[in-house]
Design an enzyme around this catalytic site. Structure first.
Site, PDB file in Angstrom:
ATOM      1  NE  ARG A 111       7.662   3.865   9.754  1.00  0.00           N
ATOM      2  CZ  ARG A 111       6.554   2.850   9.059  1.00  0.00           C
ATOM      3  NH1 ARG A 111       7.805   1.993   8.685  1.00  0.00           N
ATOM      4  NH2 ARG A 111       5.614   3.187   8.423  1.00  0.00           N
ATOM      5  CE  LYS A 163      -1.115   5.515  13.156  1.00  0.00           C
ATOM      6  NZ  LYS A 163      -0.279   4.511  12.439  1.00  0.00           N
ATOM      7  NE  ARG A 207       3.147  -0.815   5.274  1.00  0.00           N
ATOM      8  CZ  ARG A 207       2.603   0.373   5.931  1.00  0.00           C
ATOM      9  NH1 ARG A 207       1.612   0.995   6.620  1.00  0.00           N
ATOM     10  NH2 ARG A 207       3.760   0.891   6.624  1.00  0.00           N
TER      11      ARG A 207
HETATM   12  P1  AP5 Z   1      -1.268  -0.185   8.015  1.00  0.00           P
HETATM   13  O1  AP5 Z   1      -3.276   0.261   7.882  1.00  0.00           O
HETATM   14  O2  AP5 Z   1      -0.901   0.514   6.173  1.00  0.00           O
HETATM   15  O3  AP5 Z   1      -1.198  -0.067   8.821  1.00  0.00           O
HETATM   16  P2  AP5 Z   1      -0.871   2.366   9.774  1.00  0.00           P
HETATM   17  O4  AP5 Z   1      -1.456   2.532  10.998  1.00  0.00           O
HETATM   18  O5  AP5 Z   1      -1.651   2.648   8.623  1.00  0.00           O
HETATM   19  O6  AP5 Z   1       0.945   2.171   9.443  1.00  0.00           O
HETATM   20  P3  AP5 Z   1       2.157   3.544   8.774  1.00  0.00           P
HETATM   21  O7  AP5 Z   1       3.187   2.372   8.537  1.00  0.00           O
HETATM   22  O8  AP5 Z   1       1.448   3.896   7.463  1.00  0.00           O
HETATM   23  O9  AP5 Z   1       1.387   4.351   9.430  1.00  0.00           O
HETATM   24  P4  AP5 Z   1       3.102   5.357   9.939  1.00  0.00           P
HETATM   25  O10 AP5 Z   1       2.307   5.583  10.783  1.00  0.00           O
HETATM   26  O11 AP5 Z   1       4.369   4.882  10.465  1.00  0.00           O
HETATM   27  O12 AP5 Z   1       3.109   6.250   8.545  1.00  0.00           O
HETATM   28  P5  AP5 Z   1       2.909   7.608   7.862  1.00  0.00           P
HETATM   29  O13 AP5 Z   1       3.391   6.568   6.770  1.00  0.00           O
HETATM   30  O14 AP5 Z   1       1.870   8.008   8.542  1.00  0.00           O
HETATM   31  O15 AP5 Z   1      -1.884  -1.598   7.675  1.00  0.00           O
HETATM   32  C1  AP5 Z   1       0.017  -2.623   7.991  1.00  0.00           C
HETATM   33  C2  AP5 Z   1      -0.160  -3.748   7.201  1.00  0.00           C
HETATM   34  O16 AP5 Z   1      -0.382  -4.235   8.517  1.00  0.00           O
HETATM   35  C3  AP5 Z   1      -0.807  -3.611   6.147  1.00  0.00           C
HETATM   36  O17 AP5 Z   1      -0.438  -4.609   5.679  1.00  0.00           O
HETATM   37  C4  AP5 Z   1      -2.375  -3.646   6.559  1.00  0.00           C
HETATM   38  O18 AP5 Z   1      -3.297  -4.970   5.109  1.00  0.00           O
HETATM   39  C5  AP5 Z   1      -2.531  -4.677   7.528  1.00  0.00           C
HETATM   40  N1  AP5 Z   1      -3.648  -5.210   8.389  1.00  0.00           N
HETATM   41  C6  AP5 Z   1      -4.149  -3.946   8.821  1.00  0.00           C
HETATM   42  N2  AP5 Z   1      -5.202  -3.970   9.157  1.00  0.00           N
HETATM   43  C7  AP5 Z   1      -5.069  -5.686   9.912  1.00  0.00           C
HETATM   44  C8  AP5 Z   1      -6.290  -5.828  10.324  1.00  0.00           C
HETATM   45  N3  AP5 Z   1      -6.895  -5.680  11.799  1.00  0.00           N
HETATM   46  N4  AP5 Z   1      -5.274  -6.887  10.980  1.00  0.00           N
HETATM   47  C9  AP5 Z   1      -4.441  -8.073  10.216  1.00  0.00           C
HETATM   48  N5  AP5 Z   1      -3.620  -7.182   9.110  1.00  0.00           N
HETATM   49  C10 AP5 Z   1      -3.981  -6.308   9.439  1.00  0.00           C
HETATM   50  O19 AP5 Z   1       4.372   7.773   8.107  1.00  0.00           O
HETATM   51  C11 AP5 Z   1       5.550   7.737   7.191  1.00  0.00           C
HETATM   52  C12 AP5 Z   1       6.318   8.690   7.907  1.00  0.00           C
HETATM   53  O20 AP5 Z   1       6.330  10.351   7.598  1.00  0.00           O
HETATM   54  C13 AP5 Z   1       6.845   8.478   9.122  1.00  0.00           C
HETATM   55  O21 AP5 Z   1       8.260   7.911   9.685  1.00  0.00           O
HETATM   56  C14 AP5 Z   1       7.341  10.672   8.823  1.00  0.00           C
HETATM   57  O22 AP5 Z   1       8.629   9.972   8.676  1.00  0.00           O
HETATM   58  C15 AP5 Z   1       5.942  11.174   8.218  1.00  0.00           C
HETATM   59  N6  AP5 Z   1       5.632  11.717   9.163  1.00  0.00           N
HETATM   60  C16 AP5 Z   1       4.166  11.395   9.028  1.00  0.00           C
HETATM   61  N7  AP5 Z   1       3.282  12.121   9.177  1.00  0.00           N
HETATM   62  C17 AP5 Z   1       3.836  12.581   9.857  1.00  0.00           C
HETATM   63  C18 AP5 Z   1       3.869  13.747  10.831  1.00  0.00           C
HETATM   64  N8  AP5 Z   1       2.473  14.351  11.881  1.00  0.00           N
HETATM   65  N9  AP5 Z   1       4.810  14.367  11.978  1.00  0.00           N
HETATM   66  C19 AP5 Z   1       5.500  14.263  11.254  1.00  0.00           C
HETATM   67  N10 AP5 Z   1       6.328  13.518  10.430  1.00  0.00           N
HETATM   68  C20 AP5 Z   1       5.415  12.206   9.634  1.00  0.00           C
END
Ligand code: AP5
Length: 224
Positions: A171, A13, A127
């Site tokens: 997660r 995402k 990552r």
């Molecule tokens: P990446 O694009 O970074 O993946 P992502 O889906 O953004 O994953 P996140 O870990 O950032 O999502 P998340 O939802 O758990 O974390 P968030 O920061 O929101 O890609 C991942 C890897 O794959 C990278 O290395 C990339 O290079 C590679 N890649 C990407 N696309 C690719 C492809 N097509 N092919 C091959 N490789 C690829 O949340 C973190 C924490 O914050 C949560 O656990 C929670 O505690 C809190 N939080 C955040 N939002 C909320 C909310 N709304 N409510 C409550 N708590 C929240």
């Protein structure tokens, strides 16, 4: 146009949100990034959020909803928002509907990034992120030219503390139990578009752009 990126951790995402928001001049609202900034800045919200994030749990709605509403209110009425990682449960989805209604707006399309849990674990545990500019790499799928160094600014790369395998599994469990139900919520609203998130990043990008460039039924009716 207001867009939501929905999908499990590691689905890609953030990678897509970065390029799509720049290309289409949208406000990228990532709750993960906003919360990490609050933690780094040592704010009261950040201090409360930290203990949930470290354990791979959702941060309580009252903290997250306020952060998002505040960020969106700074965007103004004419802004298009790309919401990445928000909403993550039904209460947040309803709060988002209310916030957008207050801006005279609505959620236009939700991209659901479909990916297997095995692939999500591989993506997250490999990552690497730039400690300075935030650029995102993967040790196998999107490696930097020089291991451990950012291609864009030359600064060292590091890993997120919540990308350890045990926290990633937690997660994914939280996603299954609390977030996946939103797929039905948006399907029923007729705004859901499923993307095969295991494809190459360029193909996912093209597929998202194609959908965003296709006028909705409402837009077609408005024109006649
Ligand atoms: P990446 O694009 O970074 O993946 P992502 O889906 O953004 O994953 P996140 O870990 O950032 O999502 P998340 O939802 O758990 O974390 P968030 O920061 O929101 O890609 C991942 C890897 O794959 C990278 O290395 C990339 O290079 C590679 N890649 C990407 N696309 C690719 C492809 N097509 N092919 C091959 N490789 C690829 O949340 C973190 C924490 O914050 C949560 O656990 C929670 O505690 C809190 N939080 C955040 N939002 C909320 C909310 N709304 N409510 C409550 N708590 C929240």
């Amino acid at each position: 146009m207001n867009v939501v990126f929905l999908g499990p951790p590691g689905a890609g995402k953030g990678t897509q949100a970065e390029t799509i928001s720049k290309k289409r001049n949208m406000e990228h609202v990532s709750t993960g990034d906003l919360l990490r900034e609050a933690v780094q800045g040592g704010t009261a919200t950040g201090m409360k959020a930290k203990k949930y994030m470290e354990k791979g749990l959702l941060v309580p709605d009252e903290l997250v909803v306020d952060i998002v509403a505040d960020r969106m209110s700074k965007g103004g009425h004419d802004s298009s928002f790309l919401l990445d990682g928000f909403p993550r449960n039904l209460a947040q989805a309803k709060a988002l509907d209310q916030t957008l209604k207050g801006l005279g707006n609505k959620v236009d399309v939700v991209f659901y990034f479909a990916i297997s849990e095995d692939m999500a674990v591989k993506r997250l545990t490999g990552r690497w992120l730039c400690s300075s500019c935030g650029a995102n790499y993967h040790e196998l799928y999107m490696p930097p030219e020089k291991a451990g160094i950012c291609d864009k600014c030359g600064k060292p790369l590091g890993q997120r503390p919540d990308d350890k395998v045990e926290t990633v599994k937690k997660r994914l469990k939280v996603y299954r139990e609390q977030t996946a139900g939103l797929i039905d919520y948006y399907e029923r609203k007729g705004v859901l578009k499923t993307i095969d998130a295991e494809q190459r990043a360029e193909l996912i990008h093209e597929s998202i752009c194609k959908t965003l460039d296709t006028p909705s039924k409402e837009e077609i009716y408005d024109r006649v």
